[in-house]
Write a protein that holds these residues in place. Sequence first.
Motif, PDB file in Angstrom:
ATOM      1  N   GLY A 120     -13.178  11.458 110.812  1.00  0.00           N
ATOM      2  CA  GLY A 120     -12.016  12.237 110.386  1.00  0.00           C
ATOM      3  C   GLY A 120     -12.424  13.554 109.766  1.00  0.00           C
ATOM      4  O   GLY A 120     -13.612  13.867 109.706  1.00  0.00           O
ATOM      5  N   PRO A 121     -11.500  14.382 109.308  1.00  0.00           N
ATOM      6  CA  PRO A 121     -10.062  14.186 109.443  1.00  0.00           C
ATOM      7  C   PRO A 121      -9.591  14.534 110.862  1.00  0.00           C
ATOM      8  O   PRO A 121     -10.010  15.548 111.421  1.00  0.00           O
ATOM      9  CB  PRO A 121      -9.493  15.192 108.439  1.00  0.00           C
ATOM     10  N   GLN A 177      -2.665  12.104 109.464  1.00  0.00           N
ATOM     11  CA  GLN A 177      -3.918  12.711 108.993  1.00  0.00           C
ATOM     12  C   GLN A 177      -4.032  14.157 109.503  1.00  0.00           C
ATOM     13  O   GLN A 177      -4.334  15.073 108.741  1.00  0.00           O
ATOM     14  CB  GLN A 177      -5.071  11.870 109.532  1.00  0.00           C
ATOM     15  N   LEU A 190     -15.113  16.933 102.571  1.00  0.00           N
ATOM     16  CA  LEU A 190     -15.125  16.005 103.708  1.00  0.00           C
ATOM     17  C   LEU A 190     -13.736  15.757 104.302  1.00  0.00           C
ATOM     18  O   LEU A 190     -13.615  15.146 105.353  1.00  0.00           O
ATOM     19  CB  LEU A 190     -15.746  14.666 103.286  1.00  0.00           C
ATOM     20  N   GLY A 191     -12.687  16.223 103.604  1.00  0.00           N
ATOM     21  CA  GLY A 191     -11.327  15.984 104.102  1.00  0.00           C
ATOM     22  C   GLY A 191     -10.710  17.204 104.753  1.00  0.00           C
ATOM     23  O   GLY A 191      -9.666  17.103 105.392  1.00  0.00           O
ATOM     24  N   ARG A 213     -20.447  10.821  99.415  1.00  0.00           N
ATOM     25  CA  ARG A 213     -18.974  10.801  99.332  1.00  0.00           C
ATOM     26  C   ARG A 213     -18.545  10.888  97.871  1.00  0.00           C
ATOM     27  O   ARG A 213     -17.560  11.525  97.545  1.00  0.00           O
ATOM     28  CB  ARG A 213     -18.416   9.528  99.969  1.00  0.00           C
ATOM     29  N   PHE A 214     -19.308  10.233  96.986  1.00  0.00           N
ATOM     30  CA  PHE A 214     -18.991  10.318  95.551  1.00  0.00           C
ATOM     31  C   PHE A 214     -19.346  11.710  95.009  1.00  0.00           C
ATOM     32  O   PHE A 214     -18.591  12.304  94.256  1.00  0.00           O
ATOM     33  CB  PHE A 214     -19.745   9.237  94.768  1.00  0.00           C
ATOM     34  N   ASP A 224     -12.186  20.180  99.071  1.00  0.00           N
ATOM     35  CA  ASP A 224     -12.212  18.904  99.791  1.00  0.00           C
ATOM     36  C   ASP A 224     -13.235  19.022 100.933  1.00  0.00           C
ATOM     37  O   ASP A 224     -12.880  19.270 102.080  1.00  0.00           O
ATOM     38  CB  ASP A 224     -10.811  18.590 100.322  1.00  0.00           C
ATOM     39  N   GLN A 232     -10.258  20.137 107.498  1.00  0.00           N
ATOM     40  CA  GLN A 232     -10.561  20.188 108.934  1.00  0.00           C
ATOM     41  C   GLN A 232     -11.668  21.191 109.275  1.00  0.00           C
ATOM     42  O   GLN A 232     -12.408  20.975 110.233  1.00  0.00           O
ATOM     43  CB  GLN A 232      -9.286  20.488 109.728  1.00  0.00           C
ATOM     44  N   LEU A 278     -19.835   9.044 106.035  1.00  0.00           N
ATOM     45  CA  LEU A 278     -19.263  10.214 105.367  1.00  0.00           C
ATOM     46  C   LEU A 278     -17.785  10.389 105.683  1.00  0.00           C
ATOM     47  O   LEU A 278     -16.964  10.552 104.791  1.00  0.00           O
ATOM     48  CB  LEU A 278     -19.991  11.485 105.807  1.00  0.00           C
ATOM     49  N   THR A 279     -17.437  10.357 106.961  1.00  0.00           N
ATOM     50  CA  THR A 279     -16.066  10.731 107.362  1.00  0.00           C
ATOM     51  C   THR A 279     -15.419   9.750 108.329  1.00  0.00           C
ATOM     52  O   THR A 279     -14.214   9.838 108.551  1.00  0.00           O
ATOM     53  CB  THR A 279     -16.073  12.093 108.075  1.00  0.00           C
ATOM     54  N   ALA A 280     -16.185   8.868 108.908  1.00  0.00           N
ATOM     55  CA  ALA A 280     -15.703   7.946 109.957  1.00  0.00           C
ATOM     56  C   ALA A 280     -15.044   8.708 111.113  1.00  0.00           C
ATOM     57  O   ALA A 280     -14.188   8.176 111.810  1.00  0.00           O
ATOM     58  CB  ALA A 280     -14.741   6.915 109.373  1.00  0.00           C
ATOM     59  N   ASP A 302     -16.756  14.174  96.102  1.00  0.00           N
ATOM     60  CA  ASP A 302     -15.362  13.811  95.859  1.00  0.00           C
ATOM     61  C   ASP A 302     -14.611  15.016  95.273  1.00  0.00           C
ATOM     62  O   ASP A 302     -15.051  15.617  94.301  1.00  0.00           O
ATOM     63  CB  ASP A 302     -15.302  12.634  94.883  1.00  0.00           C
ATOM     64  N   PRO A 303     -13.447  15.359  95.864  1.00  0.00           N
ATOM     65  CA  PRO A 303     -12.754  16.571  95.422  1.00  0.00           C
ATOM     66  C   PRO A 303     -12.180  16.490  94.010  1.00  0.00           C
ATOM     67  O   PRO A 303     -11.933  17.526  93.404  1.00  0.00           O
ATOM     68  CB  PRO A 303     -11.621  16.733  96.430  1.00  0.00           C
ATOM     69  N   SER A 304     -11.958  15.301  93.477  1.00  0.00           N
ATOM     70  CA  SER A 304     -11.390  15.280  92.126  1.00  0.00           C
ATOM     71  C   SER A 304     -12.358  14.781  91.066  1.00  0.00           C
ATOM     72  O   SER A 304     -12.289  15.213  89.918  1.00  0.00           O
ATOM     73  CB  SER A 304     -10.119  14.445  92.083  1.00  0.00           C
ATOM     74  N   THR A 305     -13.249  13.873  91.436  1.00  0.00           N
ATOM     75  CA  THR A 305     -14.114  13.307  90.398  1.00  0.00           C
ATOM     76  C   THR A 305     -15.605  13.566  90.638  1.00  0.00           C
ATOM     77  O   THR A 305     -16.426  13.196  89.801  1.00  0.00           O
ATOM     78  CB  THR A 305     -13.891  11.783  90.290  1.00  0.00           C
ATOM     79  N   ASN A 323      -9.258  11.350 103.333  1.00  0.00           N
ATOM     80  CA  ASN A 323     -10.511  10.747 103.793  1.00  0.00           C
ATOM     81  C   ASN A 323     -10.702   9.347 103.200  1.00  0.00           C
ATOM     82  O   ASN A 323     -11.741   8.732 103.406  1.00  0.00           O
ATOM     83  CB  ASN A 323     -11.673  11.670 103.379  1.00  0.00           C
TER      84      ASN A 323
END
Lengths: 315, 479
Positions: A255-256, B420, A166-167, A141-142, A164, A169, A251-253, A145-148, B262
């Motif tokens: 989602g999304p 979401q 993991l975020g 997940r780290f 993104d 769809q 990773l995603t629980a 990460d889409p920004s960091t 997420n």
Amino acid sequence: MQLSRRRTDVRAVEQRPRHGWKKTTWIWIFLLPTVVLYGLYTIYPIIASYWYSLVEWNGFDSDQKFVGLSNYKEVFADPLFWNSFKVTLLFMLLVVPARVLLTLLLAMVLNSPKLPLIGVLRSAFFIPVVTTTAIIGVVMRFVLDPSTGPINSVLMKFGFSGVDFLGGQHLALPTAAVLYIWKFFGVTMIYWLAALQTIPYELYEAARIDGAGTWQLFRYITLPMLKPFLIIITVLTVEETFHNFDLMYTLTAGGPYFHTEIVEIYIYRWAFAAPIPQLGHASAAAVIFGLLVAIVGAIQLWGVYAGRRLRGEQR
Amino acid sequence: MPGMTRRSLLGASVLAAVGAATGCSSSSSTSNTSSGATGTLDWWDHFSSFKHLNDDWAKKQSGPLKTNVAHTYYDASKATQALQLAHQANKMPDVYSNVVGLPLPALVSGKWVHEVTIPADIKAKLPKDAFNEGITQLDGKLYGFPMFSLRQSSTLVWANKDHWSKAGLDPNNIPKDYGAFKDALGKLKSAGIQPLTLAIGADGGRIRDQVDDMAQAAGFPGYQGLQFTTGEYAYHHDAYVTVIEFLKSLNDDKLIMPGSNNFGVVDARTRYASGAVGTFIDGVWCAGGSKALAPPIVDKLASGQILVPTAGTNPWCYRGRPSSGYFVSADSKNPDAAGQLIASFMTEDYQKGMIEAMDQPPLNLDLVASSNAVDAYKKGIEFCKSNVFLMPQAIVRNPAQARVDALRKPVTPHVGNIVQGYLAGSIKDLKAELKKLSDATSADREQALSKAKAAGAKVSEADYVFTDWKPGQDYGAAK
């Protein structure tokens, strides 16, 4: 002929020394902890889940109200259950071909006696297997990460926009599939290495003397000899992909918006994540999912049988 | 003696398993390992900001209570499961925080809670409306009291002073309406700062609460989709649509930090506390939660009110009567000491510690102004004091409604999931999805009402209708 063999067996049993019971009793005593624990933690929960699927119970109350098949009706009527079913099957379709075929290629490379540092390479591919799956989920997940995260930092350095993984769809499930393939690559690779080592080296030597090239060696020796293993390894891999809760949850629980909600996360959501848990509903979903796994298990048995038969034919 | 066969092994295994299961079963009520019998008073809770406070408090209380008080902190997401397992195994702690999620009558009938007696001096410190039939007491028996004020919010705006100043914005004057707030986020983005993050991911529970709050501030006359005056569910009300469309516009304009879809609460708060993002929408407890994650953030905290669609709109929100903060377990071997421990949470020392931890506000909000809490926290509490009101509740009107609550089932996708899905592009027709949610929630209430009625509860849909409700005041205050 069969009758005479049976008679011989009976005679062998009769002739077994009387002190043999001591030996077998010790074997069974040493097996007892496994059998007891397996009974308590595997057999008992399976039986209990069949009962829970027939009751309405929140896990907090002592009251368990028998409701017959109504939990099953609710599960079948829930579009999110079918969504999770679809996601589970889609995940399997994404993972299995890649895992089986890519690991076969890798195993063939790592099976070559000419390759230097074989031991190091084999270990390197196996390390993710022994790493805790949940830890991999958290770390990834780290990494993603889409920004960091480092991957997006590199992409952005070259002028691309962040992804993104993991975020999104459409991206979340394939990303999880790639991570799963990487995580368990080593297991399937070991299966293939074991299978490749059953092929007598003399066959290759003889073929080479006859002028066979690399492709012909693969096409006419490796592939036919591996066919029985292909069935078994594929069926084993399919069965394994159904149990992916730890990686997917971290990773995603799910989602999304349920795009990665596999059946195991669906069951968990109803059993533990609901404000008032619905263990009956969750158990009904688990029983239905268990039936799917059982069907795959039956195919697995058939695979083993078919594999043995093929190997028998080859001999 | 014949050798052991597979059949006899299985027989022995079953016997051993039965023996082990019996040993673990709930019939062993005289177990010596129970907390009370060993002279230890076990206390479990899920308040992360209070962890150090509670560890110290447990040590302090061991003397006066003449027993060893052992405090254990559980992450909020694990606490419910831990209690579920403890209850089934007869290993309940003597005192535990209220995370089980069942209404009081179900807790009493399920033998989860023990009646408590509170010393008169402590009772005098509690407001009269802290005790409600069906919420903190049942049939006149008291089972606990609220620890926190109902005047709190999950949806304040938290800014990083350094980032806002760098972008030429005034962190002490955070915009209140959607348009001005969006402009401010645009300036942060232009200054090369990630403008905003929200906890939209995980189970969507936090964004659900926040959209409910924002919908109230946008004019929804109800709570969690339920309209006070009609008693009907209306998630498809314009206020909900306005709020979600606003969030969508922030997302489409890339003003929300990538990945927020997420993020769970801790993921998002960690980004804010570490300075990776300029703004975060979070509860009043953000100050304490962020401090626990990254102490240097404390000097950079600034807070603003819940956002409203247009300037000049009253940011009014409504909440129900708070339930008990802690319970004494029905199995406690030392319920008197457990009750005294709970009562000790109302002493001045503990209340002071609570405020300094900057989590949920105490019952007496007046104590905050003179405390050592940071200004941003005090400002948030002041806002809640003037703008969060007591709402009408069916369970207060008719305590038998608790039986209906116990029979409710989760409705998914809920508002948080819908946000979401809408932000990710999975949902195209927002209003239709919200209408489906209204219908599904109504159907669920109907099934729970029918079952409760069939079981003899005197309940009806009319319990949910409060035609005398007035916005901008505590329900019942005018009577």
